[in-house]
Design an enzyme around this catalytic site. Sequence first.
Site: not given
Length: 376
Positions: A92, A94, A146, A194, A271
């Site tokens: 990821d 972060g 993002d 998103q 996940d």
Amino acid sequence: MTFTLETTDPASSARCGHFTTDHGTVQTPIFMPVGTVGSVKGVYHRDLVSDIKAQIILGNTYHLYLRPGLDILKRAGGLHKFIGWDRPILTDSGGFQVFSLTGIRKLTEEGCTFSSHIDGSRHSFTPENNVDTQRIIGADIMMALDECCPGDADYQYAKKSLGMTQRWLDRFLRRFDETQPLYGYSQAVFPIVQGCVYPDLRREAVEHAVKHDREGYAIGGLAVGEPTEKMYEMLELVCPLLPSDRPRYLMGVGTPVNILEAIDRGVDMMDCVMPTRNARNGMLFTWDGVMNMRNRKWADDFSPIDPKGTSFVDTHYSKAYLRHLFMAGEMFAAMIASEHNLAFYLELVAKSREHILAGDFRRWKESVIPTLSSRL
């Protein structure tokens, strides 16, 4: 990285396939255990492979950047060598962790500035240095930086947030294409779709992400405060718009029922920290329902933890023993429970794959959901 779609369930959008990285092949649908700081909490790597059947794990850029830090990771030869894991890793960016640091972070067009949760020191992520950071970590699959928009954001905030995420994506991919992997194997990158719970924003996000033609696509900003029905609605909208020949990754989801419903709608990768976090608190997910191992009812129940499970801990230890360990405050309790929950999640997606291949996934899913969501 390459992806092969094998088949789609005739009564739903559930799919199975496989993708191949330089560290191995992963069969989908797949659940990925979360190894935030380079370890899946309470579980040996040998058990991740032999008992849990993990094919890929996650690391988190925010946490690894802060500790052990980029110098150590680079000198070690990347995260794979540092932790002794020779299978695929996904990181990821972060972005979600920074989103969670309400009050100690600031978002601007340039990037995000934040205070370390460890010592309060100030740091910044930009799309460019986030690429550099993930190059040093060395994951097989990188996530683009993002902003994770809150699930209850109003339309204007969500629209502004998406615009910035898209501009960050353009910069992230430009930097990615200008740089090379550091350790002799290839790295892929997934743009993140998103758009909160607004259909037009989600469509716009898919269109912008897909034009970059990358190895896969992530769906973010769900299970962050919006109603579950809205999450499913967004998946039903987004999945058909994404390329069928690329994997679709739903980030940070969720319960066993969420997993099955996401697969039903065309998701390939998932996940969540829930299996290990809930395990440490004594909550087990089983084929017979959800158990709180601190309940008095398990004190003299000498049956296996999950009679229908196939993992070593399911068949080797009893409910009574596991409850005893929790009540005694033994760390072994969390280890057993974590191994069980992760093995259950991996078995859940493996059975999903079997039923997709058999062509009866939807019927099987509807038959098991009432039991999986019941409390024992």
